[in-house]
Structures are given as C-alpha cells and as structure tokens.
Design a protein around this motif. Structure first.
Motif, PDB file in Angstrom:
ATOM      1  N   GLY A 169       0.798  -1.224  -0.248  1.00 29.47           N
ATOM      2  CA  GLY A 169       0.083   0.046   0.029  1.00 29.47           C
ATOM      3  C   GLY A 169       0.881   1.313   0.064  1.00 29.47           C
ATOM      4  O   GLY A 169       0.292   2.045  -0.341  1.00 29.47           O
ATOM      5  N   GLN A 170       2.197   1.192   0.550  1.00 35.18           N
ATOM      6  CA  GLN A 170       2.879   2.303   0.567  1.00 35.18           C
ATOM      7  C   GLN A 170       3.302   2.953  -0.634  1.00 35.18           C
ATOM      8  O   GLN A 170       3.748   3.957  -1.129  1.00 35.18           O
ATOM      9  CB  GLN A 170       4.199   1.887   1.159  1.00 35.18           C
ATOM     10  N   ALA A 171       3.116   1.861  -1.815  1.00 37.83           N
ATOM     11  CA  ALA A 171       3.381   2.319  -3.105  1.00 37.83           C
ATOM     12  C   ALA A 171       2.097   2.536  -4.043  1.00 37.83           C
ATOM     13  O   ALA A 171       2.255   2.463  -5.449  1.00 37.83           O
ATOM     14  CB  ALA A 171       4.507   1.173  -3.859  1.00 37.83           C
ATOM     15  N   GLY A 172       0.955   2.350  -3.455  1.00 37.73           N
ATOM     16  CA  GLY A 172      -0.303   2.566  -4.270  1.00 37.73           C
ATOM     17  C   GLY A 172      -0.750   1.113  -4.691  1.00 37.73           C
ATOM     18  O   GLY A 172      -1.693   1.413  -5.594  1.00 37.73           O
ATOM     19  N   TYR A 173      -0.423   0.165  -4.257  1.00 38.22           N
ATOM     20  CA  TYR A 173      -0.498  -1.144  -4.765  1.00 38.22           C
ATOM     21  C   TYR A 173      -1.609  -1.531  -3.677  1.00 38.22           C
ATOM     22  O   TYR A 173      -1.991  -1.354  -2.709  1.00 38.22           O
ATOM     23  CB  TYR A 173       0.499  -2.333  -4.705  1.00 38.22           C
ATOM     24  N   ARG A 174      -2.827  -2.509  -4.482  1.00 38.43           N
ATOM     25  CA  ARG A 174      -3.578  -3.296  -3.523  1.00 38.43           C
ATOM     26  C   ARG A 174      -3.294  -4.693  -3.641  1.00 38.43           C
ATOM     27  O   ARG A 174      -2.842  -5.259  -4.938  1.00 38.43           O
ATOM     28  CB  ARG A 174      -5.016  -2.886  -3.815  1.00 38.43           C
TER      29      ARG A 174
END
Length: 198
Positions: A169-174
């Motif tokens: 989530g820190q890199a915008g992934y789910r």
C-alpha cells in the motif's frame, strides 16, 4: 547452526509455476546466493537484477548471468536507494535466511518505475523464531505482537497477508491475491506468493 536446505525444490516449483502467469517477466532477485534458483527458474530470461553481499558469490553470479545487472551490495540499503530502477520489475523474488520484511519495505518505499501488476514470491525464515516465542524481537512484528500476542507461529500466514497489504500500500498497490504454505524441517519455513496491482 545447520541451515535448512530441504525447501529448495519447493522454492523452485513455486517460482516455475508462477512464471506461467507472467508475460515477459523482469525479475529482481534480492538474495542471489549461489545461483541455484536462477539456474532452475530464471536462466531463460535475458535480463533481470540480482543482489548478493558476498564478493565471491557476486563474482560467480556475474559469470552465471552476464546479461543481468549484478549488485555486490547489501540489498536492503541498495534497493531503498533505488538500485535497479533502470528496469520495471514485475517479479520480486525475496529469499532471505530470516525476515523478508526489511527488503520488502525498502522496495515499496523506493523511487522506481512501477509495473501495473507485480508478483512477489517470498521464502520466509521467521517461523522458527516464532515457534520459540521470538516474535516480539522482530521489529516489523512488534505491532502485530501487541495486537495478537506473541503466539504467532500458528497464524503466521495470516500475519504475512496483513503485513503484505500494509507494505504494498505504501506504493499505491492493492493485494489482488495471496497464497502460501509452511514447509521444511518441522514446517519452520513459510513460502508465499502475492499478486498486487495499481
């Protein structure tokens, strides 16, 4: 202490199966070791990135994979600083002797190109420490121990999935999918695969 090498075939089969899911895999292998995983899984790939801290092993990896980028450096600090950002990675391979969480977090906070879909394969060595009640001594597990207590051995895959969600989530992934199993001597190793997307 003798290291547990009983899981090599598990590691290989997990990675070979995963490669069928990925078009044009570009691998970042965080712990190259002696190159056994490369030989059985990634030798057909023309480019990729590998880290190995030991000088002699890194020299061997250069000979083994001349078209890959080989870094003889501590992978955690190098990845955090963006090493290997010349390629857009879509398969992150993490195989430390102990905790995978420092290098996973380094990858997801680093500045680098981000594939829209990314697969992460991990061979995690923390379960042995957890079987002895040592979860509290692992920095990344301390918040989990505070919530769930120090008996994490039996639910470590659940812990891994929760930590993976936070990490990516820190890199915008789910997290799109997560699967894993325990293996090795007395089931002290944990292998898992995550697919994440942006």
């Amino acid at each position: 202490m003798k290291l547990d090498n009983s899981t090599v075939q598990h590691k290989v089969s997990l990675r070979v199966k995963l490669l069928y899911s990925i078009d044009n895999p570009v691998v970042l292998e965080t712990y190259g070791g002696t190159g056994e995983i490369f030989k059985q899984c990634y030798a057909h790939l023309s480019e990729g990135i590998v880290f190995e801290e030991d000088f002699l092993k890194a020299a061997w990896l250069c000979w083994q994979r001349p078209s890959w980028s080989v870094y003889q450096f501590d992978c955690i600090s190098a990845v955090r600083a963006g090493a290997g950002s010349h390629l857009e990675i879509n398969l992150l391979d993490v195989d430390p002797y102990g905790s995978p969480w420092p290098v996973l977090e380094a990858f997801f906070v680093s500045e680098r190109p981000r594939a829209s879909r990314l697969w992460i394969v991990v061979s995690d060595g923390l379960r042995q420490k957890l079987s002895r009640g040592g979860g509290w001594s692992v920095k990344r597990l301390q918040p989990v121990v505070e919530r769930w207590g120090n008996r994490l051995h039996g639910r470590y895959l659940e812990v891994c999935e929760e930590l993976m969600v936070e990490c990516v989530g820190q890199a915008g992934y789910r997290l799109a999918s997560f699967d894993g199993y325990y293996c090795g001597i007395q089931k002290q190793r944990t292998h898992y695969v995550a697919e994440v997307s942006r």
